[in-house]
Design a protein around this motif. Structure first.
Motif, PDB file in Angstrom:
ATOM      1  N   GLU A 239       0.741  -0.892  -0.052  1.00  0.00           N
ATOM      2  CA  GLU A 239       0.303  -0.075  -0.178  1.00  0.00           C
ATOM      3  C   GLU A 239       0.763   1.903   0.296  1.00  0.00           C
ATOM      4  N   LEU A 240       1.906   1.211   0.881  1.00  0.00           N
ATOM      5  CA  LEU A 240       3.036   2.680   0.463  1.00  0.00           C
ATOM      6  C   LEU A 240       3.614   2.972  -0.038  1.00  0.00           C
ATOM      7  N   ARG A 241       4.205   1.798  -1.189  1.00  0.00           N
ATOM      8  CA  ARG A 241       4.061   1.683  -2.195  1.00  0.00           C
ATOM      9  C   ARG A 241       3.334   2.489  -4.018  1.00  0.00           C
ATOM     10  N   ALA A 242       1.712   1.698  -3.965  1.00  0.00           N
ATOM     11  CA  ALA A 242       1.354   2.235  -4.486  1.00  0.00           C
ATOM     12  C   ALA A 242       1.001   3.760  -3.861  1.00  0.00           C
ATOM     13  N   GLY A 243       0.846   4.792  -2.628  1.00  0.00           N
ATOM     14  CA  GLY A 243       1.082   5.439  -2.428  1.00  0.00           C
ATOM     15  C   GLY A 243       2.534   6.370  -3.288  1.00  0.00           C
ATOM     16  N   LEU A 244       2.982   6.083  -3.080  1.00  0.00           N
ATOM     17  CA  LEU A 244       4.241   6.350  -3.665  1.00  0.00           C
ATOM     18  C   LEU A 244       4.417   6.890  -4.930  1.00  0.00           C
TER      19      LEU A 244
ATOM     20  N   GLY B 131      -3.337  -5.313 -18.210  1.00  0.00           N
ATOM     21  CA  GLY B 131      -2.198  -5.754 -17.446  1.00  0.00           C
ATOM     22  C   GLY B 131      -1.652  -6.356 -17.982  1.00  0.00           C
ATOM     23  N   HIS B 132       0.129  -6.105 -17.796  1.00  0.00           N
ATOM     24  CA  HIS B 132       0.904  -7.148 -17.981  1.00  0.00           C
ATOM     25  C   HIS B 132       1.876  -7.613 -17.002  1.00  0.00           C
ATOM     26  N   GLY B 133       2.877  -7.866 -16.425  1.00  0.00           N
ATOM     27  CA  GLY B 133       4.145  -8.509 -16.211  1.00  0.00           C
ATOM     28  C   GLY B 133       4.013  -8.592 -14.559  1.00  0.00           C
ATOM     29  N   LEU B 134       2.558  -9.053 -14.188  1.00  0.00           N
ATOM     30  CA  LEU B 134       2.541  -9.861 -12.818  1.00  0.00           C
ATOM     31  C   LEU B 134       2.183 -11.551 -12.600  1.00  0.00           C
TER      32      LEU B 134
ATOM     33  N   LYS C 245     -17.033   0.457 -10.734  1.00  0.00           N
ATOM     34  CA  LYS C 245     -17.287  -0.618 -12.245  1.00  0.00           C
ATOM     35  C   LYS C 245     -16.455  -1.510 -13.089  1.00  0.00           C
ATOM     36  N   LEU C 246     -15.781  -0.814 -12.977  1.00  0.00           N
ATOM     37  CA  LEU C 246     -14.374  -1.422 -13.498  1.00  0.00           C
ATOM     38  C   LEU C 246     -14.057  -2.788 -13.218  1.00  0.00           C
ATOM     39  N   ASN C 247     -14.697  -4.038 -13.954  1.00  0.00           N
ATOM     40  CA  ASN C 247     -14.631  -5.315 -13.433  1.00  0.00           C
ATOM     41  C   ASN C 247     -13.814  -6.044 -13.674  1.00  0.00           C
ATOM     42  N   ARG C 248     -12.601  -5.722 -15.065  1.00  0.00           N
ATOM     43  CA  ARG C 248     -11.809  -6.084 -15.430  1.00  0.00           C
ATOM     44  C   ARG C 248     -10.607  -5.947 -14.122  1.00  0.00           C
ATOM     45  N   ALA C 249     -10.777  -5.150 -13.801  1.00  0.00           N
ATOM     46  CA  ALA C 249      -8.711  -3.633 -13.549  1.00  0.00           C
ATOM     47  C   ALA C 249      -8.069  -4.119 -12.289  1.00  0.00           C
ATOM     48  N   GLU C 250      -7.198  -4.455 -11.881  1.00  0.00           N
ATOM     49  CA  GLU C 250      -6.725  -4.635 -10.856  1.00  0.00           C
ATOM     50  C   GLU C 250      -5.436  -3.857 -10.720  1.00  0.00           C
ATOM     51  N   THR C 251      -5.314  -3.467  -9.635  1.00  0.00           N
ATOM     52  CA  THR C 251      -3.986  -3.061  -9.162  1.00  0.00           C
ATOM     53  C   THR C 251      -3.173  -2.712  -9.942  1.00  0.00           C
ATOM     54  N   GLY C 252      -2.574  -2.321 -10.598  1.00  0.00           N
ATOM     55  CA  GLY C 252      -1.180  -1.677 -11.669  1.00  0.00           C
ATOM     56  C   GLY C 252      -1.755  -1.739 -12.776  1.00  0.00           C
ATOM     57  N   ASP C 253      -2.781  -2.213 -13.150  1.00  0.00           N
ATOM     58  CA  ASP C 253      -3.066  -1.854 -14.785  1.00  0.00           C
ATOM     59  C   ASP C 253      -3.382  -0.213 -15.207  1.00  0.00           C
ATOM     60  N   THR C 254      -3.378  -0.094 -16.470  1.00  0.00           N
ATOM     61  CA  THR C 254      -3.333   0.861 -17.445  1.00  0.00           C
ATOM     62  C   THR C 254      -4.306   0.842 -18.259  1.00  0.00           C
ATOM     63  N   LEU C 255      -5.236   2.835 -17.862  1.00  0.00           N
ATOM     64  CA  LEU C 255      -6.262   2.674 -18.474  1.00  0.00           C
ATOM     65  C   LEU C 255      -6.107   3.176 -19.826  1.00  0.00           C
ATOM     66  N   SER C 256      -6.426   3.387 -20.904  1.00  0.00           N
ATOM     67  CA  SER C 256      -5.967   4.314 -21.901  1.00  0.00           C
ATOM     68  C   SER C 256      -7.417   4.077 -23.230  1.00  0.00           C
TER      69      SER C 256
ATOM     70  N   LEU D  13       0.670   1.203 -21.983  1.00  0.00           N
ATOM     71  CA  LEU D  13       0.756   0.322 -21.122  1.00  0.00           C
ATOM     72  C   LEU D  13       1.837   0.878 -20.707  1.00  0.00           C
ATOM     73  N   MET D  14       1.706   1.243 -19.120  1.00  0.00           N
ATOM     74  CA  MET D  14       2.447   1.642 -18.177  1.00  0.00           C
ATOM     75  C   MET D  14       3.242   0.365 -17.182  1.00  0.00           C
ATOM     76  N   ALA D  15       4.124  -0.297 -17.568  1.00  0.00           N
ATOM     77  CA  ALA D  15       5.149  -0.940 -16.426  1.00  0.00           C
ATOM     78  C   ALA D  15       4.513  -1.349 -14.774  1.00  0.00           C
ATOM     79  N   PRO D  16       4.311  -2.441 -14.383  1.00  0.00           N
ATOM     80  CA  PRO D  16       3.960  -1.754 -13.438  1.00  0.00           C
ATOM     81  C   PRO D  16       4.976  -1.666 -11.966  1.00  0.00           C
ATOM     82  N   TRP D  17       4.507  -1.249 -11.337  1.00  0.00           N
ATOM     83  CA  TRP D  17       6.023  -0.604 -10.012  1.00  0.00           C
ATOM     84  C   TRP D  17       6.094  -1.702  -9.385  1.00  0.00           C
ATOM     85  N   GLN D  18       7.363  -2.108  -8.744  1.00  0.00           N
ATOM     86  CA  GLN D  18       8.332  -2.312  -8.335  1.00  0.00           C
ATOM     87  C   GLN D  18       7.484  -3.302  -6.690  1.00  0.00           C
TER      88      GLN D  18
END
Length: 731
Positions: A105-110, A372-375, A416-427, A434-439
């Motif tokens: 959660e901290l990394r997401a905030g950063l 969503g890629h890379g996880l 109501k973004l039913n398929r979106a997950e943490t780290g996904d890119t919206l465009s 696509l943005m690369a997910p954070w570490q």
């Protein structure tokens, strides 16, 4: 920046949609658990006029820590966004958990913020985990400031804390970590402790008194000015050292009085560049007060010194197939690039995604591309889908205030973004990016679970899928060797929250069971076996006889089957049947129920019947032959060994190496990692490090990190292997 004219705008109130990135500030609060981050957020909301009394909104809830789990555990367990308006600026305050288990959660905030406020307690000091986060921010050049809290504590000493902060955070340049204000103390109480009632601005030499519950500015008394002279001179020298005007220091040392406006401008530029780190003080508002001590000064630092989203470099963006794509930094009219920094489930509106927009403008009811890629290693399959955006809103406690749009640089909740997950890119639908997910840290504490009942079993897979979609620091494993469902977590508190969310949010009850490691078996020496399967019960019978030899092979060889039958003793069509039976029995194990590996099985001879022999009969005979060979042989039980890498402070190296040796580990080397830290490399049986994530944290006071990966299987000590065999026989 606190030393400007008093710019308190009154009860500016609730945040609305921003109209330009320059009017947005995204700030994340960082600090150890109990440092006072959430209390500070509530004090800032009160000062901004966004709440009716300290920390409360219209429904009586708090602006942060409003989740029921947080109430029960009495600590933050998730990232919370509190947007407020102050003097024409929209300030998105991101409150993060301080406990190490929730570092995701901290990394997401950063990721979502453009600057950080490090909150340190005057009674607790600076812990090792806070130093590590500071280093992470330094590595990416994030602007930072320090807020000292708990000044009301009996032994609180602001001056001493500024020295501690300079030592902890100013290793390269202690003069870059300096206070902007000194606390003003009131009359001592019965215990002799003098409460902090206000602040003295070092640059402006003005007094800001909060004793009435609202900030009042005045001239300091003649007896107070000498107290700030030394600190003021050091602050001015620190600011001038960071100035872009190279002549300023010579002029100052030559006795010239530097204009206050010039000093403030240079200070703000240095803070925004991430080269100067001011120290401030803050305290919650007293009952009935309108403002908490230091909150106005913090708002002025945030709006004047912290960078706008326009100053953040454009993110690295590619198309979903990997082709590089350039995007202008923070352009509301550019192509849409937004990122889901947090996902939560609401019982009334379903999935809610907290989104940071980096480019373009997000609008309700638009169709966007979700990528969503890379996880994949965390149980998140790569996905590219189009979805329709629901309502946009700004969260405030449990409430959601509707927004008409969200521009580049701003944050909003999307429903109501039913398929979106943490780290996904919206465009944009017609321009997928696509943005690369954070570490993210690796979850290294296994939690093996089983459904409590048949009704829970039916809901378990869906509940687990939702859980890992919300939290990418959690990994779901369905181990095919041990047949266990395992949630890999960051620590015990992380695991407790996962179980509680499964139970209360998704209605799934589970039982925690002992975690099993993937043991194996192998032959210690060559052995022979004869499998005889002969039955006659009317009609066609069953007849198959085979003789085999089993010999051990080097590590990693698997199962090798060799046919050396001569003279047609076993008809050619049944030789694959023997191999199939042998392999099936090897998968079931021959001693303690664990798969057999690294052996060569040679079919030497056998017998068949022209009528009663069959594929099934020779499969059974092959399995019987392998079991008979094992009955008279020494079978080694093999355990997985992990290569473990521990990054630890030099003062804990000895304790870590001793602990690893006590876990039957073998230290293979150490190397310096810089910054007073050492990398320890060891090989340790996996059965000994099931709780290492918890034990290492305790051993190193939360400052060490470790990684692990599978190395090989090796023979288990005899006494341990025998105990496991006895357990298998008892089961």
């Amino acid at each position: 920046m606190g030393d400007k004219a008093n710019a308190h705008p009154g009860a500016a109130g609730r945040a609305t949609a921003a109209d330009h990135p320059a009017s947005v500030r995204n700030v994340v609060l960082v600090g150890h658990s109990g440092s006072g981050k959430t209390t500070l957020v509530e004090a800032l909301a009160l000062t901004a006029g966004a709440v009716n009394r300290a920390g409360r909104v219209e429904d009586g809830g708090t602006v942060s820590d409003y989740d029921e789990i947080e109430h029960r555990q009495q600590r933050s367990v998730q990232l919370s966004l509190v947007p407020v308006d102050w003097g024409g600026y929209k300030i998105n305050i991101l409150d993060t958990p301080g406990y190490a288990d929730f570092v995701g959660e901290l990394r997401a905030g950063l990721r979502a913020a453009d600057a950080a406020l490090f909150v340190v307690s005057a009674s607790d000091g600076v812990d090792g985990s806070t130093r590590m986060v500071w280093d992470e921010c330094a590595a990416v050049g994030m602007p930072r400031a320090i807020v000292v809290t708990h000044l009301e504590a009996a032994r609180a000493d602001f001056e001493e804390m500024t020295r501690i902060c300079a030592d902890a955070f100013g290793a390269d340049d202690p003069d870059a970590v300096l206070p902007l204000y000194l606390p003003l103390h009131g009359a001592p109480g019965p215990d002799g402790h003098a409460p902090v009632t206000g602040l003295i601005g070092l640059l402006s030499q003005r007094l800001f008194d909060y004793s009435s519950g609202e900030r009042k500015e005045s001239e300091p008394g003649p007896e107070q000015l000498p107290l700030i002279e030394e600190a003021r001179n050091r602050l001015i020298e620190g600011i001038i050292a960071e100035s872009e005007d190279e002549t300023l220091m010579d002029r100052y040392l030559g006795g010239e009085e530097i204009d206050l406006k010039t000093l403030v401008q240079d200070l703000e530029r240095a803070v925004a560049r991430g080269t100067f780190f001011p120290v401030l003080a803050a305290a919650p508002a007293a009952e009935g007060a309108r403002q908490g001590l230091g909150t106005v000064e913090l708002f002025e630092l945030i709006t004047g010194g912290f960078p706008t989203p326009l100053e953040r470099p454009a993110p690295e963006v590619t198309t979903p197939d990997g082709r590089a794509r350039e995007v202008t930094a923070c352009d509301p009219d550019g192509p849409l690039v937004a990122e889901v920094v947090k996902t939560a489930s609401d019982p009334y509106v379903g999935r809610v995604s907290l989104v940071r927009v980096f480019s373009g403008t997000l609008r309700p009811d638009a169709t966007v591309h979700v990528s969503g890629h890379g996880l994949a290693d965390r149980g998140h399959e790569d996905h590219d889908v189009d979805e329709r955006v629901g309502a946009l809103s700004a969260p405030f406690g449990k409430q959601q205030r509707v927004l008409t749009h969200c521009i580049a640089g701003d944050l909003a909740c999307v429903a109501k973004l039913n398929r979106a997950e943490t780290g996904d890119t919206l465009s944009a639908k017609n321009d997928p990016l696509l943005m690369a997910p954070w570490q993210m840290p690796d979850p290294l504490l296994p939690l093996a679970i089983e459904a409590h009942s048949k009704a829970d079993e039916d809901k378990l897979s869906q509940g687990l899928a939702r859980l890992v979609a919300e939290d990418p620091t959690m990994r779901l494993e369905q181990n095919q060797n041990t047949h266990q469902v395992v949630l890999w977590c960051l620590g015990e508190a992380h695991a407790d929250v996962a179980l509680e969310r499964l139970r209360n949010r998704y209605g799934v009850r589970v039982d925690v069971v002992p975690h099993k490691v993937s043991l194996r078996e192998t032959f210690a020496a060559a052995a022979t076996g004869r499998g005889r399967h002969v039955k006659q019960s009317g009609g066609h019978g069953q007849f198959a006889v085979c003789e085999i030899e089993v010999e051990p092979l080097p590590n990693g060889s698997g199962i090798e089957f060799v046919d050396k039958v001569v003279g047609g003793a076993v008809p050619r069509q049944f030789i694959p049947s023997v191999e199939k039976g042998v392999r099936a029995q090897a998968a079931r194990g021959v001693a303690a129920g664990h798969p057999l590996i690294d052996v060569r099985v040679t079919l030497l001879d056998g017998k068949a019947h022209s009528v009663d022999s069959s594929d099934a009969a020779f499969q059974t005979a092959g399995a019987l032959a392998l079991r008979e060979a094992a009955a008279d042989a020494v079978i080694h039980l093999l355990e997985p060994v992990a290569e473990v890498t521990v990054l630890v402070g030099d003062e804990y190296v000895g304790a870590v190496m001793s602990d690893l040796s006590g876990r039957r580990g073998r230290v293979v080397g150490t190397e310096q990692a810089g910054g007073g830290r050492t990398v320890v490399r060891a090989e340790v049986p996996e059965i000994e490090i099931g709780r290492y994530a918890v034990d290492l944290r305790s051993l190193s006071h939360g400052t060490a990190r470790f990684g692990r990966h599978y190395a090989r299987h090796q023979p288990m000590p005899t006494q341990i292997a025998e105990r496991i065999r006895e357990q298998a026989r008892a089961a």
